[in-house]
Design an enzyme around this catalytic site. Structure first.
Site, PDB file in Angstrom:
ATOM      1  N   THR A  98     -15.905  14.326 -23.500  1.00 38.44           N
ATOM      2  CA  THR A  98     -17.435  14.280 -22.661  1.00 38.44           C
ATOM      3  C   THR A  98     -18.529  14.578 -24.049  1.00 38.44           C
ATOM      4  OG1 THR A  98     -16.526  16.072 -22.464  1.00 38.44           O
ATOM      5  CG2 THR A  98     -16.430  14.311 -21.045  1.00 38.44           C
ATOM      6  N   THR A  99     -17.462  15.181 -25.139  1.00 42.33           N
ATOM      7  CA  THR A  99     -18.316  15.452 -26.288  1.00 42.33           C
ATOM      8  C   THR A  99     -18.206  14.431 -27.257  1.00 42.33           C
ATOM      9  OG1 THR A  99     -16.687  16.933 -26.812  1.00 42.33           O
ATOM     10  CG2 THR A  99     -17.841  17.759 -25.549  1.00 42.33           C
ATOM     11  N   HIS A 126     -10.307  23.595 -23.024  1.00 38.14           N
ATOM     12  CA  HIS A 126     -12.034  24.045 -23.213  1.00 38.14           C
ATOM     13  C   HIS A 126     -12.185  24.314 -22.259  1.00 38.14           C
ATOM     14  CE1 HIS A 126     -12.254  19.542 -23.909  1.00 38.14           C
ATOM     15  NE2 HIS A 126     -12.682  20.175 -23.278  1.00 38.14           N
ATOM     16  N   HIS A 137     -16.494  24.382 -19.512  1.00 43.22           N
ATOM     17  CA  HIS A 137     -16.790  23.816 -19.488  1.00 43.22           C
ATOM     18  C   HIS A 137     -17.760  24.595 -18.314  1.00 43.22           C
ATOM     19  CE1 HIS A 137     -17.094  20.180 -21.981  1.00 43.22           C
ATOM     20  NE2 HIS A 137     -16.146  20.100 -21.387  1.00 43.22           N
ATOM     21  N   GLU A 139     -18.576  18.929 -15.370  1.00 44.91           N
ATOM     22  CA  GLU A 139     -18.875  17.947 -15.778  1.00 44.91           C
ATOM     23  C   GLU A 139     -18.941  16.820 -14.977  1.00 44.91           C
ATOM     24  OE1 GLU A 139     -19.903  17.727 -20.042  1.00 44.91           O
ATOM     25  OE2 GLU A 139     -16.959  17.458 -19.395  1.00 44.91           O
ATOM     26  N   HIS A 178     -19.148  25.841 -29.225  1.00 44.97           N
ATOM     27  CA  HIS A 178     -20.101  24.552 -27.794  1.00 44.97           C
ATOM     28  C   HIS A 178     -19.267  24.720 -26.760  1.00 44.97           C
ATOM     29  CE1 HIS A 178     -16.624  21.829 -29.251  1.00 44.97           C
ATOM     30  NE2 HIS A 178     -17.779  21.850 -30.458  1.00 44.97           N
ATOM     31  N   HIS A 199     -10.461  21.765 -18.686  1.00 41.43           N
ATOM     32  CA  HIS A 199      -9.818  20.244 -18.981  1.00 41.43           C
ATOM     33  C   HIS A 199      -8.972  20.911 -20.360  1.00 41.43           C
ATOM     34  CE1 HIS A 199     -14.324  18.480 -19.354  1.00 41.43           C
ATOM     35  NE2 HIS A 199     -13.209  17.773 -17.737  1.00 41.43           N
TER      36      HIS A 199
END
Length: 258
Positions: free
Chosen positions: A200-201, A92, A94, A104, A62, A117
């Site tokens: 956020t996950t 990581h 996004h 995000e 992901h 992040h």
């Protein structure tokens, strides 16, 4: 919650079914709006990122994530809005399918192509997992950086050059010794937003002190496209792996530049 993702059938709108905290009042990300941001003054940040042993860059299905065997053992983050010392855990990204979406957090509704992040945990904990499980309201601190398309980012190049080798989920590659973790940070960690939020996950734990920097880092168009060539755990292109903004509720967002 092993089957969560970003598709319509398993995306953010469905996460509350397995993670009831998804509807909590401290969820992240948020839209950073001028009319809800207050000015704030904090001491300077202090960052020490010594070389970590056996760092690797992996595709976890992901996102793509940097981590190391001794992650955080000799690193230190302090100052700013933090009241305790933190250690580095992982970083990581996004990103979106195109350059007008992907981040995000948003700024007055504006999205960037990607967001980086850097996840830190309080030094008194053994790692990210223990900090999350502790229930500590600021057990984690995440430094967030928007990415925009422009000049090639030489500091991130050793990482982005590995992306073509991470096409398959669960794949990983050793990180070259030339990579300097601290070099990806701007020289002055001064202009930022900060607020109390969450992961956020999933598990979406409300344990994060967020520090989102105003000025984006630049990456080249080729570097941005490299992210979009990676596959997710379902065998699809890993794009759109971002959660939409959550309600601010009664929280305060402070900004050092207001």
């Amino acid at each position: 919650m092993t089957t969560w993702g970003y598709r319509k059938d398993n995306g953010p709108d469905t996460w509350h079914k397995s993670c009831p905290v998804a509807t909590g009042e401290r969820q992240s990300p948020i839209d950073l709006k001028d009319d809800t941001v207050k000015g704030g003054k904090f001491p300077p940040f202090s960052v020490s990122y010594p070389k970590l042993s056996s760092p690797k860059f992996c595709n976890n299905g992901h996102s793509v994530q940097y981590q190391a065997d001794d992650s955080g053992n000799s690193t230190e983050l302090s100052g700013g809005p933090l009241t305790e010392k933190y250690k580095f855990g992982q970083f990581h990204f996004h990103w979106g399918a195109k350059d007008d979406e992907g981040s995000e957090h948003r700024v007055n509704g504006k999205m960037y192509p990607a967001e980086l992040h850097l996840v830190h945990f309080k030094a008194k904990y053994a790692g990210i997992g223990e900090a999350v499980q502790s229930g500590d309201a600021d057990g984690l601190c995440v430094l967030g950086f928007f990415l925009k398309v422009g000049a090639e980012n030489a500091s991130l190049k050793p990482i982005t050059d590995l992306l073509p080798k991470l096409k398959e989920p669960k794949s990983s590659e050793p990180v070259p010794a030339s990579f300097d973790l601290k070099a990806i940070l701007p020289s002055a960690l001064t202009d930022y937003y900060t607020y109390e939020g969450s992961l956020t996950t999933p598990p979406l734990a409300q344990c994060v002190k967020w520090v989102v920097f105003k000025n984006p880092l630049e990456v080249s168009a080729a570097q941005m496209e490299a992210f979009r060539g990676v596959d997710d755990r379902f065998g699809n292109k890993m794009v759109g792996n971002y959660r939409p903004p959550c309600p601010l509720h009664s929280r305060t967002v402070s900004a050092t530049f207001k």
